[in-house]
Design a protein around this motif. Sequence first.
Motif, PDB file in Angstrom:
ATOM      1  N   CYS A  10       0.817  -1.217   0.000  1.00 29.86           N
ATOM      2  CA  CYS A  10       0.000   0.000   0.000  1.00 29.86           C
ATOM      3  C   CYS A  10       0.848   1.263   0.000  1.00 29.86           C
ATOM      4  O   CYS A  10       0.335   2.366   0.187  1.00 29.86           O
ATOM      5  N   GLY A  11       2.155   1.115  -0.218  1.00 23.24           N
ATOM      6  CA  GLY A  11       3.022   2.275  -0.332  1.00 23.24           C
ATOM      7  C   GLY A  11       3.500   2.860   0.969  1.00 23.24           C
ATOM      8  O   GLY A  11       3.992   3.989   1.007  1.00 23.24           O
ATOM      9  N   ALA A  12       3.382   2.089   2.063  1.00 19.83           N
ATOM     10  CA  ALA A  12       3.773   2.599   3.382  1.00 19.83           C
ATOM     11  C   ALA A  12       4.992   1.883   3.942  1.00 19.83           C
ATOM     12  O   ALA A  12       5.228   1.907   5.149  1.00 19.83           O
ATOM     13  N   GLY A  13       5.790   1.267   3.081  1.00 24.71           N
ATOM     14  CA  GLY A  13       6.892   0.463   3.581  1.00 24.71           C
ATOM     15  C   GLY A  13       8.277   1.023   3.368  1.00 24.71           C
ATOM     16  O   GLY A  13       9.263   0.396   3.780  1.00 24.71           O
ATOM     17  N   ALA A  14       8.417   2.205   2.735  1.00 24.76           N
ATOM     18  CA  ALA A  14       9.741   2.701   2.365  1.00 24.76           C
ATOM     19  C   ALA A  14      10.635   2.932   3.579  1.00 24.76           C
ATOM     20  O   ALA A  14      11.772   2.441   3.638  1.00 24.76           O
ATOM     21  N   ARG A  15      10.137   3.671   4.573  1.00 24.33           N
ATOM     22  CA  ARG A  15      10.975   3.963   5.745  1.00 24.33           C
ATOM     23  C   ARG A  15      11.160   2.706   6.593  1.00 24.33           C
ATOM     24  O   ARG A  15      12.239   2.494   7.166  1.00 24.33           O
ATOM     25  N   MET A  16      10.133   1.881   6.645  1.00 25.57           N
ATOM     26  CA  MET A  16      10.257   0.604   7.363  1.00 25.57           C
ATOM     27  C   MET A  16      11.411  -0.221   6.788  1.00 25.57           C
ATOM     28  O   MET A  16      12.221  -0.795   7.536  1.00 25.57           O
ATOM     29  N   ASP A  17      11.507  -0.282   5.460  1.00 25.05           N
ATOM     30  CA  ASP A  17      12.571  -1.068   4.837  1.00 25.05           C
ATOM     31  C   ASP A  17      13.947  -0.443   5.047  1.00 25.05           C
ATOM     32  O   ASP A  17      14.953  -1.152   5.097  1.00 25.05           O
ATOM     33  N   ARG A  18      13.984   0.875   5.192  1.00 23.28           N
ATOM     34  CA  ARG A  18      15.271   1.545   5.445  1.00 23.28           C
ATOM     35  C   ARG A  18      15.714   1.398   6.896  1.00 23.28           C
ATOM     36  O   ARG A  18      16.888   1.155   7.175  1.00 23.28           O
ATOM     37  N   GLU A  19      14.783   1.568   7.819  1.00 22.06           N
ATOM     38  CA  GLU A  19      15.142   1.692   9.228  1.00 22.06           C
ATOM     39  C   GLU A  19      14.765   0.483  10.076  1.00 22.06           C
ATOM     40  O   GLU A  19      15.285   0.315  11.176  1.00 22.06           O
ATOM     41  N   GLY A  20      13.844  -0.337   9.595  1.00 18.72           N
ATOM     42  CA  GLY A  20      13.435  -1.511  10.359  1.00 18.72           C
ATOM     43  C   GLY A  20      14.524  -2.564  10.395  1.00 18.72           C
ATOM     44  O   GLY A  20      15.452  -2.567   9.577  1.00 18.72           O
ATOM     45  N   LEU A  21      14.404  -3.470  11.347  1.00 19.16           N
ATOM     46  CA  LEU A  21      15.391  -4.528  11.531  1.00 19.16           C
ATOM     47  C   LEU A  21      14.742  -5.869  11.221  1.00 19.16           C
ATOM     48  O   LEU A  21      13.872  -6.334  11.965  1.00 19.16           O
ATOM     49  N   ARG A  22      15.137  -6.484  10.095  1.00 23.78           N
ATOM     50  CA  ARG A  22      14.605  -7.808   9.778  1.00 23.78           C
ATOM     51  C   ARG A  22      15.217  -8.826  10.731  1.00 23.78           C
ATOM     52  O   ARG A  22      16.431  -8.869  10.931  1.00 23.78           O
ATOM     53  N   HIS A  23      14.352  -9.665  11.296  1.00 27.40           N
ATOM     54  CA  HIS A  23      14.807 -10.734  12.178  1.00 27.40           C
ATOM     55  C   HIS A  23      14.389 -12.076  11.609  1.00 27.40           C
ATOM     56  O   HIS A  23      13.222 -12.292  11.268  1.00 27.40           O
ATOM     57  N   ASP A  24      15.338 -12.969  11.530  1.00 23.27           N
ATOM     58  CA  ASP A  24      15.100 -14.293  10.971  1.00 23.27           C
ATOM     59  C   ASP A  24      14.940 -15.360  12.041  1.00 23.27           C
ATOM     60  O   ASP A  24      14.960 -16.554  11.741  1.00 23.27           O
ATOM     61  N   GLY A  25      14.791 -14.946  13.294  1.00 21.06           N
ATOM     62  CA  GLY A  25      14.609 -15.928  14.349  1.00 21.06           C
ATOM     63  C   GLY A  25      14.505 -15.273  15.706  1.00 21.06           C
ATOM     64  O   GLY A  25      14.600 -14.041  15.845  1.00 21.06           O
ATOM     65  N   ILE A  26      14.280 -16.090  16.719  1.00 22.02           N
ATOM     66  CA  ILE A  26      14.326 -15.660  18.114  1.00 22.02           C
ATOM     67  C   ILE A  26      15.175 -16.665  18.883  1.00 22.02           C
ATOM     68  O   ILE A  26      15.442 -17.773  18.400  1.00 22.02           O
ATOM     69  N   GLU A  27      15.594 -16.259  20.057  1.00 23.21           N
ATOM     70  CA  GLU A  27      16.348 -17.160  20.921  1.00 23.21           C
ATOM     71  C   GLU A  27      15.527 -17.473  22.157  1.00 23.21           C
ATOM     72  O   GLU A  27      14.981 -16.570  22.798  1.00 23.21           O
ATOM     73  N   LEU A  28      15.440 -18.748  22.493  1.00 18.83           N
ATOM     74  CA  LEU A  28      14.817 -19.197  23.730  1.00 18.83           C
ATOM     75  C   LEU A  28      15.916 -19.524  24.735  1.00 18.83           C
ATOM     76  O   LEU A  28      16.893 -20.191  24.386  1.00 18.83           O
ATOM     77  N   ARG A  29      15.740 -19.073  25.968  1.00 22.68           N
ATOM     78  CA  ARG A  29      16.706 -19.395  27.028  1.00 22.68           C
ATOM     79  C   ARG A  29      15.986 -20.082  28.166  1.00 22.68           C
ATOM     80  O   ARG A  29      14.949 -19.607  28.643  1.00 22.68           O
ATOM     81  N   PHE A  30      16.550 -21.176  28.615  1.00 27.24           N
ATOM     82  CA  PHE A  30      15.998 -21.911  29.745  1.00 27.24           C
ATOM     83  C   PHE A  30      17.091 -22.821  30.292  1.00 27.24           C
ATOM     84  O   PHE A  30      17.949 -23.299  29.549  1.00 27.24           O
TER      85      PHE A  30
END
Length: 391
Positions: A59-79
């Motif tokens: 919808c044309g609202a992703g330009a700044r998100m793609d510049r400044e956002g942080l893509r994450h490919d996972g999470i870490e579980l701790r136990f």
Amino acid sequence: MRTTVGIIGAGPAGLLLARLLHRAGIDSVVLEARDRAYVEARQRAGILEQGTVDVLRECGAGARMDREGLRHDGIELRFDRRRHRVDFPELTGGKSVMVYAQTEVVKDLIALHTDEGGPLLFEAKALAVEDPDSEHPRVRYVHEGVEQTLECDYVVGCDGFWGVAREAVPRELSRVFERTYPFGWLGVLADVPPSNDELVYARHDRGFALLSMRSPEVSRLYLQVPDGTDPDEWSDEEIWDELERRFETADGWSLKRGPVTSKSVTPMRSFVHEPMRHGRLFLAGDAAHIVPPTGAKGLNLAVSDVVTFARGLVRLRETGSADRLDAYSETCLRRVWQAERFSYAMTTTLHRAPDATAFDDRLQLARLERIATARSAATDLAENYTGLPFG
């Protein structure tokens, strides 16, 4: 004033809906009770599912998100002082999430709407939705000290849990499902780079902890605390010491400390209102459902709701068929209940209840061990975390 879709609330759901409708050539009016500065400063969620990211781009609202956002490919579980990474793309066929604060999504959508969209009225307090089961529902509101009426073909309530939209659903037709938790999250923002590249969800005998971030320079961290805790009861040093204890690992990992810039406590609850539609009134986001933040579902569910409504209205305009609009509540609730299930599972697996027994502790560790060792369990977590398909 007259419009096709009256939208109550200029949070991310209301603003995104207005944007989607504008792109489809459908007019709308957005009513927001607060002023623009308040709306653009509200601190909320910061994890965007793959589907939410895709919609913002489309919808044309992703330009700044793609510049400044942080893509994450996972999470870490701790136990049990161990670390286990859940790899999203590997388990889901390439899906990921984006760390990009809701505050920034709202700023982007407001800027676009101001430049290209229809009326967006700040400090316009909705008083009531009238005749929702008629062909022309109305929203009574006050703007600049004058009570006015917005006549609509449809009303979408994106006005949160305390808004007026849900009140227009007759009580005899409403069903409410809810659960409150005996703990909350003490959350802090700190001017220090995150101590890990991805989010860390830690289960500890002293309680849950979450390491998150707002940017490469700003950390967002949370501690499980008893319900009703006053954040001022905790000094900055006590918070850092407790975070360090709960994130402790056997491999010598260390937590970076820095100046705490804000502290707050978030209560934990689950809430669902059925149905999500009455006549030509449609409920979206927190007006219809709330999830504990453990699964990062709240904002993303709101996006799913308004995408479902927009697609239904576009289909009606293009084909004359109202089948998708008629199925709005059922379609949204299927996804809502899956998100409630996932959020509940994450919450009860990672948080220690005040009355937890040794048996409960062992069950939690067994659940986490299952995720760490069974691909099927890890895949279920990854698919839900990155987001189930929109309806």
